[in-house]
Design an enzyme around this catalytic site. Structure first.
Site, PDB file in Angstrom:
ATOM      1  N   ALA A  35       0.841  -1.204   0.000  1.00 25.14           N
ATOM      2  CA  ALA A  35       0.000   0.000   0.000  1.00 25.14           C
ATOM      3  C   ALA A  35       0.873   1.250   0.000  1.00 25.14           C
ATOM      4  O   ALA A  35       2.009   1.227   0.485  1.00 25.14           O
ATOM      5  CB  ALA A  35      -0.903  -0.006   1.231  1.00 25.14           C
ATOM      6  N   ASP A  36       0.351   2.344  -0.566  1.00 21.83           N
ATOM      7  CA  ASP A  36       1.022   3.637  -0.379  1.00 21.83           C
ATOM      8  C   ASP A  36       0.172   4.469   0.582  1.00 21.83           C
ATOM      9  O   ASP A  36      -0.854   3.999   1.082  1.00 21.83           O
ATOM     10  CB  ASP A  36       1.278   4.342  -1.724  1.00 21.83           C
ATOM     11  CG  ASP A  36       0.000   4.700  -2.466  1.00 21.83           C
ATOM     12  OD1 ASP A  36      -1.067   4.795  -1.829  1.00 21.83           O
ATOM     13  OD2 ASP A  36       0.076   4.877  -3.693  1.00 21.83           O
ATOM     14  N   SER A  37       0.619   5.695   0.841  1.00 20.91           N
ATOM     15  CA  SER A  37      -0.064   6.492   1.873  1.00 20.91           C
ATOM     16  C   SER A  37      -1.532   6.757   1.499  1.00 20.91           C
ATOM     17  O   SER A  37      -2.389   6.810   2.369  1.00 20.91           O
ATOM     18  CB  SER A  37       0.685   7.808   2.086  1.00 20.91           C
ATOM     19  OG  SER A  37       0.729   8.538   0.869  1.00 20.91           O
ATOM     20  N   LEU A  38      -1.801   6.915   0.197  1.00 24.61           N
ATOM     21  CA  LEU A  38      -3.191   7.156  -0.208  1.00 24.61           C
ATOM     22  C   LEU A  38      -4.046   5.901  -0.026  1.00 24.61           C
ATOM     23  O   LEU A  38      -5.202   5.977   0.366  1.00 24.61           O
ATOM     24  CB  LEU A  38      -3.251   7.615  -1.668  1.00 24.61           C
ATOM     25  CG  LEU A  38      -2.551   8.929  -2.001  1.00 24.61           C
ATOM     26  CD1 LEU A  38      -2.717   9.264  -3.471  1.00 24.61           C
ATOM     27  CD2 LEU A  38      -3.081  10.070  -1.139  1.00 24.61           C
ATOM     28  N   ASP A  39      -3.431   4.735  -0.316  1.00 23.27           N
ATOM     29  CA  ASP A  39      -4.163   3.477  -0.113  1.00 23.27           C
ATOM     30  C   ASP A  39      -4.593   3.330   1.343  1.00 23.27           C
ATOM     31  O   ASP A  39      -5.704   2.870   1.628  1.00 23.27           O
ATOM     32  CB  ASP A  39      -3.274   2.277  -0.478  1.00 23.27           C
ATOM     33  CG  ASP A  39      -3.031   2.155  -1.979  1.00 23.27           C
ATOM     34  OD1 ASP A  39      -3.976   2.361  -2.758  1.00 23.27           O
ATOM     35  OD2 ASP A  39      -1.892   1.843  -2.364  1.00 23.27           O
TER      36      ASP A  39
END
Lengths: 78, 420
Positions: A35-39
């Protein structure tokens, strides 16, 4: 797994496009599940939606693994 | 200045996914128009559109999953998915995939869109009103921004050169290709992935364009007859969706790697009408000046132009103004010119139109076939120019010009020539 854990797992699989067997209790959303921060922001929103609960930003910051999410929701969800 | 050639083509259109599917159906005279079935239209004046045929990817159908992971598709508006498909097709066709850091830095992206994620903005607005700000996705903004089409393409293919986007309404695709060619000519990049993309078939867009009185409203029961440029019974354009992307490359760079070269971009002209926000200038002056500017850049005689892919949207006003401007610029050479509007078959792809139509112009050069203006039963005016009514025809095309004119009075012309 509890009912809450099953529902959390389903959301994580759907939103992050990962295999279900990777979604284990100590799996870290960013380090282990890609995941990235937006996910992670969207995941928290999905948990709120599914469990009809509000997760404040300071609480959201402490939810970094699948187990964190399950524990928070078991405690706070109606 | 360095020479710029086209070495790869990709497209998703209402006639199919891929250049071959689209071009063969276009040449056959097929229409991509149909009744809109995926949202409420009974209260809209226009109830038809040209929509991409979806399926499992066989027989020219579009299968989004082939081009972008489902979990990524969920985050973006369809214009980004179409751009990913057309860009990947074009890069595969070109055989260019940058590997070294230097190659990556020399390869850029310039993909535009007229209105980007208007469908997603509409849906998020409804969410905001009905459920409040906490229900707005973190992907709402990045999934609607026009330059994110190019952003996603650059990430997918590792393209680290210039990363730019154009927004000039219905001229977007032409401006994108023209501007990208200049970036190569000036040495800012050796290769550019350039084009336009649009996903405007939704309730809000149809309502908006219908309010401008731009859309066809008299053919809701016979959608395939609605887009009829130059015909006396035309009554507006038919909205289309899709993307067109080309790989542009510096000539020596393409030659050195033995690339297939489709055509050279020899001319690019731009102009502004300074007249009206939606209507073209009544004397066709803006159209004339952008063609003249492209001809000057190309340094060719006007009589060398064999084919014009017209902007020709099927609106009552615009078609004849463009025709007059082309007659004026062609002068005595008008009698040997063929000019068709492929919007008759695929509708108006707005920001993608210019890129898709530049590709059709390139294919006319490649195959020696000029695509038809379908539904042209009775031309509304007489002209010496062959408007290629109803049927494609064989014709050697060495030089083709493609026109695009947009709301706001923004005009672009591209001139492409066979490389022998």
């Amino acid at each position: 797994m509890s009912d809450v854990a099953d529902r959390v797992k389903k959301i994580v699989v759907e939103h992050l496009g990962v295999e279900a067997d990777k979604v284990v209790e100590n799996a870290n959303f960013i380090d282990d599940l890609g995941a990235d921060s937006l996910d992670t922001v969207e995941l928290v929103m999905a948990f709120e939606e599914e469990f009809n609960v509000e997760i404040p930003d300071d609480a959201a910051e402490t939810i970094v693994t699948v187990g964190d999410a399950v524990r928070f929701l078991e405690k706070n969800a109606a | 200045m360095r020479r710029v050639v086209v070495t790869g083509l990709g497209m998703v259109t209402p006639l199919g996914s891929g250049v071959d599917a689209t071009w063969s159906r276009l040449v056959e005279g097929q229409s991509g128009a149909g009744k809109i079935t995926d949202f409420q239209v009974d209260d809209l004046a226009c109830q038809i559109a040209c929509q991409i045929p979806r399926g499992d990817g066989t027989n020219g159908t579009f299968n989004a999953d082939e081009w972008m992971e489902p979990k990524e598709q969920r985050k973006v508006d369809p214009f980004i998915v179409y751009a990913m498909a057309a860009s990947t097709q074009a890069l595969r066709d070109s055989g260019w995939q940058p590997k070294t850091y230097e190659e990556q830095c020399a390869t850029g992206v310039l993909i535009g869109s007229g209105i980007g994620g208007i469908g997603g903005i509409y849906e998020a607005s409804a969410t905001l009103i009905e459920r409040g700000p906490r229900r707005i996705s973190p992907f709402f903004i990045p999934g609607r921004l026009i330059n994110l089409a190019g952003g996603y393409v650059s990430i997918e293919h590792g393209l680290k050169g210039p990363n730019h986007a154009v927004v000039t309404a219905c001229s977007t695709g032409s401006h994108a290709i023209g501007d990208a060619a200049r970036l190569i000519a000036f040495g800012d990049a050796d290769v550019m992935v350039a084009g336009g993309t649009e996903s405007p078939v939704n309730r809000l867009s149809i309502a908006g364009f219908a309010a401008c009185r731009a859309l066809s409203t008299g053919y809701n029961d016979t959608p395939e007859k609605a887009s009829r440029p130059y015909d006396k019974d035309r009554d507006g354009f038919v909205m289309g969706e899709g993307a067109g992307v080309v790989v542009l490359e510096e000539y020596e760079h393409a030659k050195a790697r033995g690339a297939k070269i489709y055509a050279e971009v020899i001319g690019y002209g731009l102009s502004g009408d300074a007249y009206h926000i939606t209507s073209p200038s009544e004397d066709g002056d803006g159209a004339y000046r952008c063609m003249a500017a492209a001809l000057k850049r190309a340094a060719i005689d006007v009589s060398e132009i064999d084919y014009v892919n017209a902007h020709g949207t099927s609106t009552p006003l615009g078609d004849e103004l463009e025709l007059k401007a082309v007659e004026r610029i062609m002068g005595n050479a008008a009698g040997k010119l063929s000019m068709s509007s492929t919007k008759s078959a695929i509708g108006h792809l707005l920001g993608a139109a210019g890129a898709v139509e530049a590709i059709f112009s390139i294919l006319a050069i490649r195959d020696g076939i000029v695509p038809p203006t379908i539904n042209l039963d009775n031309p509304s005016v007489e002209t010496a120019i062959d408007l290629v009514p109803k049927q494609a025809k064989r014709k050697e095309v060495n030089v083709a010009l493609s026109n695009s004119f947009g709301f706001g009075g923004t005009n672009a012309s591209l001139i492409l020539r066979r490389v022998s």
